[in-house]
Design an enzyme around this catalytic site. Structure first.
Site, mmCIF file in Angstrom:
data_model
loop_
_atom_site.group_PDB
_atom_site.id
_atom_site.type_symbol
_atom_site.label_atom_id
_atom_site.label_comp_id
_atom_site.label_asym_id
_atom_site.label_seq_id
_atom_site.Cartn_x
_atom_site.Cartn_y
_atom_site.Cartn_z
ATOM 1 N N ARG A 2 34.592 71.014 33.951
ATOM 2 C CA ARG A 2 36.215 71.479 33.077
ATOM 3 C C ARG A 2 35.271 72.167 32.120
ATOM 4 O O ARG A 2 36.264 71.780 30.728
ATOM 5 C CB ARG A 2 35.982 69.833 32.804
ATOM 6 N N LYS A 55 44.904 67.196 42.428
ATOM 7 C CA LYS A 55 43.366 67.410 42.817
ATOM 8 C C LYS A 55 43.332 66.918 43.712
ATOM 9 O O LYS A 55 42.253 66.748 45.282
ATOM 10 C CB LYS A 55 42.306 67.910 41.155
ATOM 11 N N ARG A 65 45.003 63.783 27.370
ATOM 12 C CA ARG A 65 43.976 65.384 28.252
ATOM 13 C C ARG A 65 44.437 66.080 28.876
ATOM 14 O O ARG A 65 43.623 67.002 29.748
ATOM 15 C CB ARG A 65 44.106 63.663 29.613
ATOM 16 N N ARG A 101 45.827 53.127 36.215
ATOM 17 C CA ARG A 101 44.287 53.993 35.818
ATOM 18 C C ARG A 101 44.850 53.764 33.992
ATOM 19 O O ARG A 101 46.054 54.345 33.353
ATOM 20 C CB ARG A 101 44.592 56.130 36.190
ATOM 21 N N ARG A 139 51.860 57.646 38.823
ATOM 22 C CA ARG A 139 50.316 57.412 39.855
ATOM 23 C C ARG A 139 49.566 55.960 39.708
ATOM 24 O O ARG A 139 49.865 54.932 38.765
ATOM 25 C CB ARG A 139 49.938 58.270 38.935
HETATM 26 P P1 AMP Z 1 39.711 62.603 36.241
HETATM 27 O O1 AMP Z 1 40.136 61.117 36.945
HETATM 28 O O2 AMP Z 1 39.418 63.682 36.548
HETATM 29 O O3 AMP Z 1 41.285 62.723 35.743
HETATM 30 O O4 AMP Z 1 38.847 62.564 34.966
HETATM 31 C C1 AMP Z 1 39.041 60.919 34.171
HETATM 32 C C2 AMP Z 1 38.360 60.955 33.140
HETATM 33 O O5 AMP Z 1 36.517 61.282 33.485
HETATM 34 C C3 AMP Z 1 38.624 62.654 31.963
HETATM 35 O O6 AMP Z 1 39.868 61.996 31.572
HETATM 36 C C4 AMP Z 1 37.652 62.705 31.257
HETATM 37 O O7 AMP Z 1 37.162 61.965 30.170
HETATM 38 C C5 AMP Z 1 36.473 62.414 31.913
HETATM 39 N N1 AMP Z 1 35.654 62.828 33.220
HETATM 40 C C6 AMP Z 1 35.899 63.678 34.542
HETATM 41 N N2 AMP Z 1 35.434 64.730 34.955
HETATM 42 C C7 AMP Z 1 34.716 65.251 33.853
HETATM 43 C C8 AMP Z 1 34.171 66.250 33.523
HETATM 44 N N3 AMP Z 1 34.354 67.274 34.072
HETATM 45 N N4 AMP Z 1 33.332 66.268 32.057
HETATM 46 C C9 AMP Z 1 33.469 65.959 31.368
HETATM 47 N N5 AMP Z 1 34.533 64.390 31.453
HETATM 48 C C10 AMP Z 1 34.934 64.435 32.709
#
Ligand code: AMP
Length: 214
Positions: free
Chosen positions: A90, A14, A173, A162, A129
């Site tokens: 999400r 994404k 996740r 990360r 990554r």
């Molecule tokens: P990402 O960078 O999108 O993979 O997000 C990293 C982490 O941030 C996720 O594993 C969640 O802990 C938190 N996170 C990101 N976006 C959301 C969301 N829309 N709702 C809840 N937690 C989120």
């Protein structure tokens, strides 16, 4: 302003796709909920301090917390023709909160792009990554390597893994995605806005397939 949601599992690309779409078209703006949260954690805001423990475990932060951050940002946005939302919503509850925010901003939802990637590829993408903490650029050790090993092409920063890309948290996740985010596919399909895009193959082709959906 048109809102385009990028939907897909962790590692589906994404952020990479959004970054390339924005680089090619300055009327687009990319907002990543994960980046918003990582920035809040770094700055030790109240939202960041609350979110940190959830993120470390690979769980979703509370719906209201992330919905508020995104709504605040959207209220301030002036100018972009299209807002690319990456990582938000999400959950179905977040999608309903987003509906209200879109209405409040006088915007409209034009497409939900689902990046379809098989599980075994997701695991490999997450394991390889690398990100630049300084400018947010994303890489992959073999698929999208930087010109100089470990160094960001864009700003020269040192690339990092990360914290939540370790195998244990990444597994969680992916399970959280299946349980809490996959129901969104049906939610948006029922509205006729879901666009499925094959998220494998050469990156330029994936980006082009995504671009054609909105
Ligand atoms: P990402 O960078 O999108 O993979 O997000 C990293 C982490 O941030 C996720 O594993 C969640 O802990 C938190 N996170 C990101 N976006 C959301 C969301 N829309 N709702 C809840 N937690 C989120």
């Amino acid at each position: 302003m048109d809102v385009v949601i990028l939907l897909g599992a962790p590692g589906s690309g994404k952020g990479t796709v959004a970054g390339r779409l924005v680089a090619a078209d300055k009327t687009l703006r990319h907002v990543s909920s994960g980046d918003l949260l990582r920035d809040a954690v770094r700055r030790h805001t109240a939202a960041g301090d609350e979110a940190e423990a959830y993120m470390k475990r690979g769980e979703l932060v509370p719906d209201a917390l992330i919905a508020r951050l995104v709504a605040e940002l959207m209220a301030e946005l002036k100018g972009p023709r299209v807002l690319l939302l990456d990582g938000f919503p999400r959950t179905v509850a977040q999608a309903q909160m987003l509906d209200r925010t879109i209405e409040d901003c006088g915007a409209s939802l034009s497409a939900v792009v689902l990046l379809d990637v098989p599980d075994e590829i997701l695991v490999n993408r997450i394991a390889g990554r690398r990100i630049c903490p300084a400018c947010g650029a994303g890489y992959h050790v073999t698929n999208i390597p930087p010109r100089v090993d470990g160094i960001c092409d864009a700003c020269g920063g040192a690339l990092k893994v990360r914290k939540d890309d370790n195998p244990e948290t990444a597994k969680n996740r992916l399970a959280v995605y299946q349980a809490q985010t996959v129901p969104l596919i049906e939610f948006y399909e029922a509205r006729g806005v879901l666009r499925r895009v094959q998220g494998t193959g050469p990156i330029d082709e994936i980006v082009e397939r995504a671009r054609r959906t909105f």
